[in-house]
Design a protein around this motif. Structure first.
Motif, mmCIF file in Angstrom:
data_model
loop_
_atom_site.group_PDB
_atom_site.id
_atom_site.type_symbol
_atom_site.label_atom_id
_atom_site.label_comp_id
_atom_site.label_asym_id
_atom_site.label_seq_id
_atom_site.Cartn_x
_atom_site.Cartn_y
_atom_site.Cartn_z
ATOM 1 N N LYS A 1 0.887 -1.478 0.104
ATOM 2 C CA LYS A 1 -0.401 -0.348 0.148
ATOM 3 C C LYS A 1 0.643 1.445 0.154
ATOM 4 C CE LYS A 1 -4.000 -2.032 2.378
ATOM 5 N NZ LYS A 1 -3.237 -3.250 2.212
ATOM 6 N N ASP A 2 2.179 1.114 0.800
ATOM 7 C CA ASP A 2 2.674 2.440 0.484
ATOM 8 C C ASP A 2 4.318 2.032 -0.047
ATOM 9 O OD1 ASP A 2 3.803 4.999 1.267
ATOM 10 O OD2 ASP A 2 3.729 4.137 3.838
ATOM 11 N N THR A 3 4.328 2.807 -1.082
ATOM 12 C CA THR A 3 5.524 2.735 -2.010
ATOM 13 C C THR A 3 7.277 3.280 -1.382
ATOM 14 O OG1 THR A 3 5.496 4.482 -3.693
ATOM 15 C CG2 THR A 3 3.882 2.543 -4.103
ATOM 16 N N LYS A 4 7.309 2.641 -0.594
ATOM 17 C CA LYS A 4 8.130 3.268 0.130
ATOM 18 C C LYS A 4 8.891 1.896 1.037
ATOM 19 C CE LYS A 4 6.660 6.251 3.876
ATOM 20 N NZ LYS A 4 6.456 7.388 4.526
ATOM 21 N N GLY A 5 10.492 2.558 1.524
ATOM 22 C CA GLY A 5 10.983 1.359 2.187
ATOM 23 C C GLY A 5 11.409 -0.266 1.733
ATOM 24 N N ALA A 6 11.794 -0.881 2.420
ATOM 25 C CA ALA A 6 11.840 -2.050 1.906
ATOM 26 C C ALA A 6 11.668 -3.547 2.520
ATOM 27 C CB ALA A 6 13.222 -1.782 1.527
ATOM 28 N N LEU A 7 10.855 -4.272 1.594
ATOM 29 C CA LEU A 7 10.417 -5.364 2.638
ATOM 30 C C LEU A 7 11.596 -6.725 2.471
ATOM 31 C CD1 LEU A 7 7.872 -6.729 -1.187
ATOM 32 C CD2 LEU A 7 7.602 -5.835 1.180
ATOM 33 N N THR B 1 9.353 0.092 -4.928
ATOM 34 C CA THR B 1 9.234 0.967 -5.530
ATOM 35 C C THR B 1 7.469 0.811 -6.601
ATOM 36 O OG1 THR B 1 10.179 -0.804 -7.578
ATOM 37 C CG2 THR B 1 11.090 1.103 -6.861
ATOM 38 N N GLY B 2 6.829 0.107 -6.606
ATOM 39 C CA GLY B 2 5.151 -0.429 -7.024
ATOM 40 C C GLY B 2 4.670 -1.176 -6.164
ATOM 41 N N LEU B 3 3.225 -1.020 -6.320
ATOM 42 C CA LEU B 3 2.202 -1.772 -5.834
ATOM 43 C C LEU B 3 1.977 -3.582 -5.187
ATOM 44 C CD1 LEU B 3 -0.771 -0.294 -6.309
ATOM 45 C CD2 LEU B 3 0.853 0.169 -4.035
ATOM 46 N N ASP C 1 9.026 -2.947 5.838
ATOM 47 C CA ASP C 1 9.679 -1.891 6.222
ATOM 48 C C ASP C 1 9.653 -0.163 6.412
ATOM 49 O OD1 ASP C 1 11.291 -0.549 8.983
ATOM 50 O OD2 ASP C 1 13.445 -1.081 7.574
ATOM 51 N N VAL C 2 8.527 0.234 6.843
ATOM 52 C CA VAL C 2 7.864 0.363 6.647
ATOM 53 C C VAL C 2 9.065 2.355 5.981
ATOM 54 C CG1 VAL C 2 6.424 2.805 5.240
ATOM 55 C CG2 VAL C 2 5.621 0.086 5.881
ATOM 56 N N ASP C 3 9.295 1.929 7.497
ATOM 57 C CA ASP C 3 10.213 3.537 8.292
ATOM 58 C C ASP C 3 11.731 3.267 7.622
ATOM 59 O OD1 ASP C 3 10.588 1.532 10.128
ATOM 60 O OD2 ASP C 3 10.165 2.846 11.001
ATOM 61 N N SER C 4 11.873 2.447 7.039
ATOM 62 C CA SER C 4 13.682 1.728 6.027
ATOM 63 C C SER C 4 14.447 1.976 7.670
ATOM 64 C CB SER C 4 14.005 2.396 5.769
ATOM 65 O OG SER C 4 13.019 2.656 4.544
ATOM 66 N N ASP C 5 13.647 1.175 9.031
ATOM 67 C CA ASP C 5 15.057 1.589 10.287
ATOM 68 C C ASP C 5 15.221 -0.017 10.413
ATOM 69 O OD1 ASP C 5 12.449 -0.183 11.422
ATOM 70 O OD2 ASP C 5 12.227 1.131 13.010
#
Length: 166
Positions: A61-67, A91-93, A113-117
């Motif tokens: 749902k959110d196109t930032k961070g990493a899986l 980078t996408g859905l 990891d939406v907030d990339s921490d």
């Protein structure tokens, strides 16, 4: 009174037929030669079959961070000792990645990891606040999905597996 002296065993000449001759006498010449060749000739180590596992994640749902994706065998699933892992930039859905594994049974634990921490965000009660998922879209019930629910087979030469984020 009769005395019993230990008797010395009679020495009989040993016939050294060798392994091949013994097998030929026991099971016949052709099977014996095949078995002897298998026993005598150098054997190649039985390597596990290589397999590629391609994972496609949907429900982003959110196109930032990493899986943050971790692949486990049965021994490592409950102890969090992954056999392979990857951080896949979002980078996408949808997102995909491929792992080089040996054919076998595996389970996946992952989170976005939406907030990339680098860690899964949780509330004060320990409940996840970032999206997560398990292989087979196995449900989390008061903790991670069980191995029985998350395990799936990876076969050679390649296997594809889809996971939907919660």
């Amino acid at each position: 009174m009769k005395r019993f002296l230990p008797q010395t065993p009679q020495k009989t000449p040993k016939k050294d037929f060798g392994v091949i001759a013994f097998l030929m006498a026991a099971i016949g010449p052709l099977p014996a030669l095949a078995l002897a060749a298998a026993l005598v000739l150098p054997q190649q180590a039985s390597a596990e079959e290589p397999a590629k596992l391609t994972i496609t994640v949907t429900g982003i749902k959110d196109t930032k961070g990493a899986l943050m994706i971790a692949v486990y065998d049965q021994a490592g699933y409950s102890t969090d000792k992954a056999v392979s892992q990857a951080a896949v930039p979002v980078t996408g859905l949808t997102a995909s990645t491929t792992f080089d594994l040996s054919a076998g049974k595996y389970g996946i634990k992952m989170f976005h990891d939406v907030d990339s921490d680098g860690k899964m965000g949780a509330n004060p009660f320990g409940m996840p606040i970032e999206p997560f998922a398990f292989s087979n879209n196995a449900p989390a019930k008061f903790g991670p999905a069980t191995w029985a629910d998350a395990a799936f087979d990876v076969g050679a030469p390649s296997t594809s597996h889809g996971i939907k984020l919660n």
